[in-house]
Design a protein around this motif. Structure first.
Motif, PDB file in Angstrom:
ATOM      1  N   GLU A  66       0.840  -1.230   0.025  1.00 54.96           N
ATOM      2  CA  GLU A  66      -0.006  -0.178   0.089  1.00 54.96           C
ATOM      3  C   GLU A  66       0.792   1.319  -0.058  1.00 54.96           C
ATOM      4  O   GLU A  66       0.549   2.148  -0.690  1.00 54.96           O
ATOM      5  N   LEU A  67       1.746   1.408   0.875  1.00 52.17           N
ATOM      6  CA  LEU A  67       2.624   2.378   0.953  1.00 52.17           C
ATOM      7  C   LEU A  67       3.467   2.791  -0.363  1.00 52.17           C
ATOM      8  O   LEU A  67       3.308   3.939  -1.082  1.00 52.17           O
ATOM      9  N   SER A  68       3.959   1.770  -0.956  1.00 50.20           N
ATOM     10  CA  SER A  68       4.620   2.052  -2.365  1.00 50.20           C
ATOM     11  C   SER A  68       3.924   2.518  -3.506  1.00 50.20           C
ATOM     12  O   SER A  68       3.976   3.383  -4.155  1.00 50.20           O
ATOM     13  N   LEU A  69       2.440   1.713  -3.550  1.00 46.19           N
ATOM     14  CA  LEU A  69       1.605   2.184  -4.558  1.00 46.19           C
ATOM     15  C   LEU A  69       1.189   3.604  -4.318  1.00 46.19           C
ATOM     16  O   LEU A  69       0.748   4.214  -5.337  1.00 46.19           O
ATOM     17  N   SER A  70       0.613   4.082  -3.088  1.00 44.79           N
ATOM     18  CA  SER A  70       0.044   5.147  -2.901  1.00 44.79           C
ATOM     19  C   SER A  70       0.999   6.311  -3.179  1.00 44.79           C
ATOM     20  O   SER A  70       0.887   7.266  -3.736  1.00 44.79           O
ATOM     21  N   LEU A  71       2.567   6.064  -2.710  1.00 45.13           N
ATOM     22  CA  LEU A  71       3.448   7.133  -3.164  1.00 45.13           C
ATOM     23  C   LEU A  71       3.724   7.097  -4.572  1.00 45.13           C
ATOM     24  O   LEU A  71       3.914   8.083  -5.100  1.00 45.13           O
ATOM     25  N   TYR A  72       3.759   6.209  -5.382  1.00 44.55           N
ATOM     26  CA  TYR A  72       3.891   6.086  -6.886  1.00 44.55           C
ATOM     27  C   TYR A  72       2.501   6.923  -7.380  1.00 44.55           C
ATOM     28  O   TYR A  72       2.666   7.910  -8.197  1.00 44.55           O
ATOM     29  N   LEU A  73       1.532   6.619  -6.961  1.00 47.55           N
ATOM     30  CA  LEU A  73       0.176   7.469  -7.420  1.00 47.55           C
ATOM     31  C   LEU A  73       0.330   8.894  -6.932  1.00 47.55           C
ATOM     32  O   LEU A  73      -0.068   9.697  -7.848  1.00 47.55           O
ATOM     33  N   GLU A  74       0.763   9.237  -5.981  1.00 48.70           N
ATOM     34  CA  GLU A  74       0.900  10.663  -5.492  1.00 48.70           C
ATOM     35  C   GLU A  74       1.958  11.263  -6.570  1.00 48.70           C
ATOM     36  O   GLU A  74       1.936  12.294  -6.769  1.00 48.70           O
ATOM     37  N   GLU A  75       2.987  10.704  -6.686  1.00 49.06           N
ATOM     38  CA  GLU A  75       4.093  11.136  -7.657  1.00 49.06           C
ATOM     39  C   GLU A  75       3.700  11.470  -9.169  1.00 49.06           C
ATOM     40  O   GLU A  75       4.041  12.303  -9.884  1.00 49.06           O
ATOM     41  N   PHE A  76       3.113  10.392  -9.612  1.00 48.83           N
ATOM     42  CA  PHE A  76       2.836  10.073 -10.986  1.00 48.83           C
ATOM     43  C   PHE A  76       1.237  10.422 -11.452  1.00 48.83           C
ATOM     44  O   PHE A  76       0.957  10.465 -12.629  1.00 48.83           O
ATOM     45  N   GLY A  77       0.397  10.267 -10.426  1.00 52.40           N
ATOM     46  CA  GLY A  77      -0.953  10.254 -10.760  1.00 52.40           C
ATOM     47  C   GLY A  77      -1.404   9.151 -10.916  1.00 52.40           C
ATOM     48  O   GLY A  77      -0.931   8.069 -11.150  1.00 52.40           O
ATOM     49  N   ASP A  78      -2.655   9.094 -11.399  1.00 50.07           N
ATOM     50  CA  ASP A  78      -3.622   7.559 -11.649  1.00 50.07           C
ATOM     51  C   ASP A  78      -4.251   7.541 -13.021  1.00 50.07           C
ATOM     52  O   ASP A  78      -4.929   6.932 -13.434  1.00 50.07           O
ATOM     53  N   GLU A  79      -3.528   8.471 -13.860  1.00 45.01           N
ATOM     54  CA  GLU A  79      -4.209   8.400 -15.434  1.00 45.01           C
ATOM     55  C   GLU A  79      -3.035   7.612 -16.320  1.00 45.01           C
ATOM     56  O   GLU A  79      -2.085   7.565 -16.558  1.00 45.01           O
ATOM     57  N   PHE A  80      -3.846   6.583 -16.556  1.00 40.23           N
ATOM     58  CA  PHE A  80      -3.085   5.423 -17.219  1.00 40.23           C
ATOM     59  C   PHE A  80      -3.408   5.300 -18.888  1.00 40.23           C
ATOM     60  O   PHE A  80      -4.688   5.139 -19.139  1.00 40.23           O
TER      61      PHE A  80
END
Length: 80
Positions: A66-80
């Motif tokens: 959860e931590l890595s995934l949420s930090l990734y989404l915070e940095e790069f967003g969730d637009e795929f």
């Protein structure tokens, strides 16, 4: 774009995917081109093949937590 969970994919297929992305594996861990264990970008632990996460359009390999995934989404967003 269809998202695919890596949880249901065989280890053999995951390793083939890693090789296509320029990585490798010793069967347990994700390895870089020099044979070093790939560390999760955010929590700096070695990423295991059975618990790796790769987001679409990215070659950043994370530990699926959860931590890595949420930090990734915070940095790069969730637009795929």
């Amino acid at each position: 774009m269809e998202l695919i969970s890596l949880k249901e994919i065989s280890v053999k297929s995951k390793i083939a995917l890693l090789k296509e992305l320029g990585f490798n594996s010793d069967g347990e861990y994700v390895l870089d081109i020099d044979g070093n264990k790939v560390l999760d970008k955010y929590i700096e632990i070695p990423v295991k093949v059975n618990n790796m996460a790769i987001f679409p359009g990215s070659t950043i390999i994370l530990d699926n937590n959860e931590l890595s995934l949420s930090l990734y989404l915070e940095e790069f967003g969730d637009e795929f």
